[in-house]
Write a protein that holds these residues in place. Structure first.
Motif, PDB file in Angstrom:
ATOM      1  N   ILE A 102     -37.693  82.368 -46.114  1.00  0.00           N
ATOM      2  CA  ILE A 102     -37.881  82.460 -47.562  1.00  0.00           C
ATOM      3  C   ILE A 102     -39.211  81.832 -47.973  1.00  0.00           C
ATOM      4  N   ARG A 103     -39.597  80.745 -47.309  1.00  0.00           N
ATOM      5  CA  ARG A 103     -40.883  80.089 -47.605  1.00  0.00           C
ATOM      6  C   ARG A 103     -42.079  80.910 -47.156  1.00  0.00           C
ATOM      7  N   GLY A 104     -41.858  81.903 -46.310  1.00  0.00           N
ATOM      8  CA  GLY A 104     -42.967  82.734 -45.840  1.00  0.00           C
ATOM      9  C   GLY A 104     -43.521  82.329 -44.496  1.00  0.00           C
ATOM     10  N   GLU A 105     -42.783  81.472 -43.765  1.00  0.00           N
ATOM     11  CA  GLU A 105     -43.276  81.011 -42.470  1.00  0.00           C
ATOM     12  C   GLU A 105     -43.186  82.096 -41.397  1.00  0.00           C
ATOM     13  N   ASN A 114     -29.608  93.467 -46.339  1.00  0.00           N
ATOM     14  CA  ASN A 114     -30.226  94.414 -47.287  1.00  0.00           C
ATOM     15  C   ASN A 114     -31.404  93.783 -48.020  1.00  0.00           C
ATOM     16  N   SER A 115     -32.167  92.975 -47.316  1.00  0.00           N
ATOM     17  CA  SER A 115     -33.292  92.268 -47.925  1.00  0.00           C
ATOM     18  C   SER A 115     -34.622  92.875 -47.503  1.00  0.00           C
ATOM     19  N   GLU A 116     -35.674  92.246 -47.955  1.00  0.00           N
ATOM     20  CA  GLU A 116     -37.044  92.721 -47.752  1.00  0.00           C
ATOM     21  C   GLU A 116     -37.835  91.602 -47.078  1.00  0.00           C
ATOM     22  N   SER A 117     -38.618  91.926 -46.073  1.00  0.00           N
ATOM     23  CA  SER A 117     -39.475  90.911 -45.460  1.00  0.00           C
ATOM     24  C   SER A 117     -40.716  90.692 -46.318  1.00  0.00           C
ATOM     25  N   LEU A 118     -41.355  89.560 -46.112  1.00  0.00           N
ATOM     26  CA  LEU A 118     -42.584  89.285 -46.855  1.00  0.00           C
ATOM     27  C   LEU A 118     -43.674  90.286 -46.479  1.00  0.00           C
ATOM     28  N   ALA A 166     -47.336  82.666 -44.112  1.00  0.00           N
ATOM     29  CA  ALA A 166     -47.893  82.804 -45.462  1.00  0.00           C
ATOM     30  C   ALA A 166     -47.452  81.655 -46.352  1.00  0.00           C
ATOM     31  N   SER A 167     -46.766  80.668 -45.792  1.00  0.00           N
ATOM     32  CA  SER A 167     -46.112  79.634 -46.595  1.00  0.00           C
ATOM     33  C   SER A 167     -47.085  78.761 -47.373  1.00  0.00           C
ATOM     34  N   ARG A 168     -48.331  78.665 -46.932  1.00  0.00           N
ATOM     35  CA  ARG A 168     -49.284  77.784 -47.626  1.00  0.00           C
ATOM     36  C   ARG A 168     -49.684  78.332 -48.989  1.00  0.00           C
ATOM     37  N   TYR A 169     -49.477  79.610 -49.246  1.00  0.00           N
ATOM     38  CA  TYR A 169     -49.955  80.230 -50.485  1.00  0.00           C
ATOM     39  C   TYR A 169     -48.934  80.099 -51.623  1.00  0.00           C
ATOM     40  N   THR A 170     -48.448  78.890 -51.808  1.00  0.00           N
ATOM     41  CA  THR A 170     -47.451  78.617 -52.850  1.00  0.00           C
ATOM     42  C   THR A 170     -48.103  78.572 -54.233  1.00  0.00           C
ATOM     43  N   HIS A 171     -47.412  79.120 -55.220  1.00  0.00           N
ATOM     44  CA  HIS A 171     -47.847  79.078 -56.615  1.00  0.00           C
ATOM     45  C   HIS A 171     -46.776  78.396 -57.456  1.00  0.00           C
TER      46      HIS A 171
END
Length: 201
Positions: A102-105, A114-118, A166-171
């Motif tokens: 979920i964090r994008g790691e 039934n979900s979507e990947s980053l 991608a986890s570092r790109y938090t907003h």
């Protein structure tokens, strides 16, 4: 072309630690204050077009900044399927590895049925950018109000898609990024700017 991409204000579910994804939740009073700060921050810009995710929280945020906006389905948040509406603590009990996804790691993995990947969100973000590139906005400034993981995916796609995480790109809520398009290339000017939110984070 310059695009300002902003995250929506804090919602009730943000405050409660519930995973929203494609589900809706109203802005809190703090979220409305964040939207006001973002609107003030956006005043120097002259937007040729304003887009919002169809999610209620994004439209509520967008109305404060620019009441005349268009809905774009491509700006929707990452879909977390069966995990949506659950707390992160509940998700931890179901799958201890899910929070890192979920964090994008792990952008190519999915959290929830039934979900979507980053990475799939990044492909959708690319379709949004291609749409703008083909609409002859060559010298325009565009605003898009969207979501935290969508922004992670987009910045990761442009800026560092060769990286595993991608986890570092938090907003933060109502933080924003700027990207530009020139000579058929997208460039990240800055990401996650939140200095205008001091006192309302």
């Amino acid at each position: 072309m310059r695009i300002i991409l902003a995250r929506h204000g804090q919602t009730i579910w943000n405050q409660q630690g519930l995973l929203q994804g494609s589900l809706n939740s109203d802005l809190t009073d703090q979220g409305k204050a964040q939207a006001d700060r973002l609107a003030t921050e956006m005043k120097p810009y002259r937007f040729a077009k304003v887009y919002s995710s169809p999610a209620l929280r994004c439209m509520q945020t967008c109305k404060v900044i620019a009441p005349d906006f268009a809905i774009c389905d491509l700006l929707q948040e990452q879909n977390f399927g069966s995990y949506e509406g659950l707390s992160l603590h509940d998700i931890d009990r179901i799958d201890p590895t899910a929070r890192a996804v979920i964090r994008g790691e792990h952008p190519h993995q999915k959290a929830g049925e039934n979900s979507e990947s980053l990475a799939e969100v990044a492909q959708r973000a690319s379709r949004f950018l291609n749409l703008l590139a083909n609409m002859h906005h060559q010298d325009d400034t565009i605003l898009a109000v969207t979501h935290g993981n969508f922004l992670k995916a987009l910045i990761w796609r442009i800026h560092a898609q060769d990286q595993a995480s991608a986890s570092r790109y938090t907003h933060f809520n109502c933080a924003y990024s700027e990207i530009t398009y020139s000579n058929n290339e997208w460039t990240v000017s800055f990401w996650g700017k939140a200095s205008h939110l001091i006192g309302v984070l």
